[in-house]
Design a protein around this motif. Structure first.
Motif, short mmCIF file in Angstrom:
data_model
loop_
_atom_site.label_atom_id
_atom_site.label_comp_id
_atom_site.label_asym_id
_atom_site.label_seq_id
_atom_site.Cartn_x
_atom_site.Cartn_y
_atom_site.Cartn_z
N LEU A 278 -16.16 21.79 18.48
CA LEU A 278 -15.13 22.38 18.58
C LEU A 278 -14.72 22.55 16.81
O LEU A 278 -14.54 24.39 16.73
CB LEU A 278 -13.96 21.79 18.46
N LYS A 279 -15.18 22.15 16.32
CA LYS A 279 -14.79 22.75 14.17
C LYS A 279 -15.51 24.45 13.98
O LYS A 279 -14.90 24.71 13.38
CB LYS A 279 -15.07 21.52 13.83
N GLY A 280 -16.68 24.16 14.65
CA GLY A 280 -17.87 25.41 14.53
C GLY A 280 -17.00 26.10 14.74
O GLY A 280 -17.23 27.33 14.97
N ALA A 281 -16.83 26.06 16.90
CA ALA A 281 -15.97 27.40 17.03
C ALA A 281 -14.62 27.48 15.55
O ALA A 281 -14.84 29.13 16.11
CB ALA A 281 -15.73 27.23 18.39
N VAL A 282 -14.48 26.80 15.12
CA VAL A 282 -12.74 27.48 14.01
C VAL A 282 -13.67 27.73 13.26
O VAL A 282 -12.67 29.42 13.17
CB VAL A 282 -12.09 26.39 14.34
N MET A 283 -14.33 27.65 12.91
CA MET A 283 -14.93 28.30 11.95
C MET A 283 -15.44 29.18 12.07
O MET A 283 -15.28 30.35 11.26
CB MET A 283 -16.02 27.22 11.03
N ARG A 284 -15.85 29.58 13.49
CA ARG A 284 -16.66 31.08 13.01
C ARG A 284 -15.15 32.38 13.84
O ARG A 284 -15.40 33.34 13.70
CB ARG A 284 -17.44 31.37 15.28
N GLY A 285 -14.05 31.35 13.82
CA GLY A 285 -12.95 32.28 14.25
C GLY A 285 -11.66 32.68 13.03
O GLY A 285 -10.98 33.48 13.32
N LEU A 286 -12.88 32.33 12.12
CA LEU A 286 -11.89 32.11 10.77
C LEU A 286 -11.36 33.49 9.85
O LEU A 286 -12.93 34.17 10.00
CB LEU A 286 -11.97 31.11 9.60
N LYS A 287 -10.89 34.47 9.92
CA LYS A 287 -10.75 35.67 8.85
C LYS A 287 -9.22 35.67 7.60
O LYS A 287 -9.21 34.73 7.77
CB LYS A 287 -10.42 36.59 9.52
N MET A 288 -9.90 36.76 6.81
CA MET A 288 -8.62 36.16 5.78
C MET A 288 -7.59 37.38 6.74
O MET A 288 -7.88 38.32 6.51
CB MET A 288 -9.09 36.76 4.27
N ALA A 289 -6.79 37.40 5.99
CA ALA A 289 -5.51 37.63 6.64
C ALA A 289 -3.56 38.12 4.98
O ALA A 289 -4.22 36.92 4.30
CB ALA A 289 -4.53 36.88 7.73
N PRO A 290 -3.43 39.09 5.18
CA PRO A 290 -2.41 39.06 4.22
C PRO A 290 -1.70 38.53 3.67
O PRO A 290 -1.08 37.81 5.01
CB PRO A 290 -1.87 40.95 4.76
N TYR A 291 -0.85 37.64 2.42
CA TYR A 291 0.13 36.68 2.54
C TYR A 291 0.81 37.27 1.19
O TYR A 291 0.09 38.21 0.85
CB TYR A 291 -0.87 35.13 2.27
N LYS A 292 1.96 37.03 1.33
CA LYS A 292 2.91 37.39 -0.01
C LYS A 292 2.10 37.41 -1.29
O LYS A 292 1.06 36.93 -1.85
CB LYS A 292 4.58 37.23 0.14
N LYS A 293 2.86 38.54 -1.36
CA LYS A 293 2.61 38.26 -3.36
C LYS A 293 0.94 38.79 -3.61
O LYS A 293 0.36 38.30 -4.52
CB LYS A 293 2.37 37.41 -4.18
N ARG A 294 0.21 39.96 -2.53
CA ARG A 294 -0.50 40.34 -2.90
C ARG A 294 -2.15 39.38 -2.44
O ARG A 294 -3.14 39.42 -2.87
CB ARG A 294 -0.84 41.69 -3.31
N LYS A 295 -1.47 37.94 -2.09
CA LYS A 295 -2.70 37.10 -1.92
C LYS A 295 -2.89 37.32 -0.10
O LYS A 295 -2.49 37.87 0.30
CB LYS A 295 -2.40 35.56 -2.19
N GLN A 296 -4.16 36.77 -0.15
CA GLN A 296 -4.97 36.82 1.23
C GLN A 296 -4.88 35.19 1.80
O GLN A 296 -4.98 33.73 0.46
CB GLN A 296 -6.11 36.90 1.72
#
Length: 835
Positions: A278-296
């Protein structure tokens, strides 16, 4: 008379053992009439032809018979005992204990007691970390180096409260169940995340550190059964509907607050290959997404990037600056239409959850004091809270596993799978040993039985139901892919020649001693299995000398072990005879069999079965003269093992072969055992835990001069006595704190272990209350040893946040795996004076 019966029984046992190993009975060859070769008439020719045909047929029949017998021998190891099981199907799915925190290897997770249960659980990670620092927490791992985690209170049925201290924050996980219906009722899980600075002092004049931003991931996954349907509104996962045969329809809800712009929601839908990935499946599903103040920030990407059909793994992600409270509700479909909604009670959220949790905690506190009476004995609030946590971690560490072991007998060329079966059992350590161990479980249930006798009867029944047709129980249970993924390959296969101490007789003794609440029906159910188990020990673990016993499983050909380990004894590297042979006599196993014989006799008498054989065996095995003849050494003034032995052994590194021109230098060879003096048959002079068993199991008579010698040796600070408890091996022993191999540090060669110290305190209490010349000495030692143990385990818990596997004999410092609230939780009974 008892000795004659024992010798006769030994002969019968040896005959059975030889037959089980394929040794036939030698018979005198049959004489054939000589044929006159001078006669060449047709009758002689026909006779020869008939004889040849008959001989050929006989060979074929013999081959077929041997093949059938060989198949029988190979299948015997995986054939169930024909006796009815202790646990019936209805008992196994008891509504009150159907749902529970039965995934002890996870920091927080729940499942049902059904073979293919849905599982729910928690993962989390800190946002805005570097790639090197980024880590997802899921399974209990010592490598996570958490300052502290564990249950503060857990009653084993209705609720639990846990605290997990991470680097910058504290997670408080809790759950409350509402029983009802036919599928185990409903529950709510709550995760409270708070900045760590709320629980520590900030230097004067400095502002508190900025709160961490954390992602909490709550998931549900199926184990090859049923279906899940996510409900997504405006891009937010709000609930999951589902179905399994064991649960019917159900619903998991994630209450959300879309008006709070500080909170970000993400989800993930996947079809995974099993619960162990399950943890490996979560790692596979992660991505970077916009956050406030130009962060991700790190977010789940919705759907599995590999694509999937119907999801069997659904994750709800909440990302938020702390503090934050997450609640998740589970409702079964018993209340109406499969929607999981109930109209008869308030939802188990918010203040309603607070009220019900408070009620359960108050009941837990009152019951804890009623059972153990620690406040009455003068313990302060900190000690009482420590004891509640020790009990809570043991009870909260009970898991439910389903699967099959890998086993091997002498008749099998390769390991074969045992039958698939359930196991309801406590585990020694959630981080390092999250699976069932046979001899640990007897110690666990000395405490559990005093807290909840029904849980103990359930646990013992599950273990006894794992018995095969010969009466053997695999000593280590690694059931299911989650459990298998945590175990090195060399420890997976269980061999049917190998035993483990029959410690289940310890809590069975407690069941028998409850005269006012004795469950005779339960005793009748377990009795046939106890008979088979007891018989297996007497067939397979007998020694060559009359009345002797010997652990199997030692490696007689090893060249790398300083002293071949005896894993089957539970006391893994405790020194035994340096050269394993059939002549060995192991004093601890003889004493375990004395305990087993006494309990067998008492169970038989309680349910009206013949008890004379067991009573006679008990009388013989507790006869001090017979014991002394086999194991007492006047030279060493101690009870000892006996075997082919020399102390002149050490580990040496052989010379490396010369390097070849142009080739890299050869690897340095491992240390190998060197024997400087030929071994001889003798008593093994290694005073330690094994030497104490006649005292630990209260076999030595209260008036025996041998008891005086044992007590004096125990109290000797150059032998076993320390300010923190009894060390496992005397400082004067040749192998004290010696490594067993280059890669195998000492384990039971000096460290302080709480399970054996519990037996020692229990024995001292027995001798302090028995008529005899040494009762005052025993009483003084009891008071001092008990105080030393309690204060050291408590102090280390306060300093480190954990109860430990064992403790250093020089400093008292906790060592080994942690948290280890299996048998180390017996400190609660030591505090309570309850044996």
């Amino acid at each position: 008379m008892a000795q004659k019966k024992t010798m006769a029984g030994e002969k019968r046992a040896r005959k059975i053992q030889e037959e089980s190993q394929g040794k036939g009975v030698h018979r005198k060859p049959v004489k054939l009439h000589k044929v006159d070769t001078r006669d060449h008439d047709d009758s002689v020719f026909l006779s020869r032809k008939v004889i040849a045909q008959l001989s050929f047929i006989a060979v074929l029949v013999g081959i077929a018979a041997f093949s059938v017998y060989d198949v029988h021998r190979q299948s015997r190891v995986i054939t169930r005992l024909s006796s009815p099981t202790v646990i019936t199907q209805n008992a196994s799915s008891s509504p009150a204990r159907f749902w529970g925190t039965y995934r002890p290897q996870a920091y927080f997770g729940l499942k049902t007691r059904s073979p293919q249960s849905p599982v729910v659980g928690l993962m989390w990670f800190t946002q805005f970390k570097s790639a090197e620092e980024f880590a997802i927490r899921h399974w209990c791992e010592q490598g996570d180096r958490l300052p502290r985690y564990g249950w503060l209170a857990h009653d084993g049925v209705n609720f639990g409260v846990q605290e997990i201290v991470d680097e910058d924050y504290i997670l408080k996980t809790s759950f409350v169940k509402r029983t009802g219906g036919s599928h185990g009722g409903d529950w709510t899980a709550r995760i409270v995340a708070e900045p760590h600075y709320r629980n520590r002092r900030t230097p004067e004049g400095e502002p508190p550190p900025k709160p961490a931003t954390v992602s909490l991931l709550f998931y549900i996954a199926l184990d090859n059964s049923g279906w899940l349907k996510p409900n997504i509104e405006s891009g937010i996962l709000t609930s999951v509907e589902g179905y399994t045969d064991a649960l019917g329809q159900f619903m998991l809800k994630f209450p959300t607050n879309s008006r709070n712009h500080e909170v970000l929601y993400n989800y993930y839908l996947s079809s995974t290959e099993g619960l162990h990935v399950l943890k490996g499946a979560v790692m596979r599903g992660l991505k970077m997404a916009p956050y406030k103040k130009r962060k991700q920030y790190v977010a789940l990407g919705g759907n599995d990037p590999r694509g999937s059909a119907e999801p069997n793994f659904i994750v709800h992600q909440v990302t938020v600056p702390l503090p934050h409270v997450m609640e998740v509700t589970y409702t079964s479909g018993d209340g109406g239409g499969g929607s999981g909604e109930r109209e008869d009670r308030e939802p188990l959220l918010g203040r309603t959850y607070d009220d019900e949790l408070r009620q359960h905690r108050d009941e837990f506190d009152e019951r804890f004091e009623r059972v153990f009476r620690l406040r009455e004995k003068g313990y302060d609030a900190e000690h009482v809270d420590f004891a509640k946590a020790a009990l809570g971690n043991l009870v909260g560490g009970i898991g439910f596993f389903y699967g099959s072991s890998l086993v091997q007998s002498l008749a099998n060329a390769a390991p074969v799978p045992y039958w698939a079966a359930p196991l309801y059992t406590a585990v020694p350590s959630r981080s390092f040993f999250p699976r069932g161990f046979l001899w640990d479980e007897g110690f666990h249930n000395l405490l559990v039985s005093q807290w909840d006798i029904d849980v103990t009867k359930d646990v013992l029944g599950h273990w006894l139901d794992l018995m095969n047709a010969d009466g053997w129980i695999p000593r280590e249970q690694i059931l299911g892919p989650e459990a298998r993924s945590k175990v090195p390959d060399e420890f997976v296969v269980q061999r049917d020649t190998n035993a483990n101490p029959p410690t289940l007789f310890l809590p069975l003794r407690y069941l028998l001693d409850r005269d006012d609440e004795r469950d005779y029906e339960y005793l009748r159910r377990v009795y046939p299995r106890l008979q088979a188990w007891y018989g297996w020990f007497n067939v397979t673990q007998r020694g060559d000398a009359p009345g002797a016993y010997r652990w199997r499983g030692r490696n007689a050909t090893t060249t790398h072990e300083l002293n071949p380990k005896t894993l089957t004894s539970g006391i893994d590297d405790a020194p035994r005879a340096s050269h394993p042979t059939d002549d060995e006599r192991h004093v601890d196993l003889r004493c375990w069999m004395a305990l087993a014989s006494g309990v067998m006799a008492d169970v038989a008498e309680a349910i009206g079965e013949p008890a004379a054989v067991y009573r006679a065996e008990y009388a013989y095995l507790t006869d001090n003269e017979a014991l002394d003849a086999l194991h007492w050494s006047d030279e060493h003034a101690a009870y000892c093992d006996y075997g082919l032995h020399t102390d002149a052994v050490k580990l040496k590194r052989p010379r490396a072969p010369p390097a070849q021109p142009g080739a890299p230098p050869p690897p340095r060879p491992d240390l190998q055992r060197s024997v400087a003096q030929e071994p001889r048959l003798q008593f093994v002079n290694s005073f330690g835990y094994t030497s104490l068993f006649p005292f630990l199991l209260q076999i030595v008579r209260p008036d025996s001069p041998k008891l005086e010698r044992v007590l004096a040796s125990v109290r000797n600070e150059s032998l076993l006595w320390t300010r923190y408890g009894l060390r496992s091996l005397a400082k004067t022993a040749p192998l004290y704190m010696k490594r067993n191999t280059e890669h195998d540090p000492p384990y039971w060669r000096g460290s302080i272990w709480i399970n054996i110290n519990f037996l020692a305190v229990r024995a001292l209490n027995f001798y302090a209350n028995s008529d005899g010349p040494y009762r005052d000495t025993a009483k003084e030692m009891y008071t001092e040893l008990r105080r030393n143990l309690v204060e050291n385990v408590f102090r280390e818990y306060q300093l480190t946040g954990y109860v430990w596997e064992h403790y250093n004999d020089e400093t008292g410092k906790g060592e080994g795996s942690h948290p280890f609230t299996g048998w180390s939780a017996l400190i609660v009974l030591i505090m309570a004076d309850s044996y």
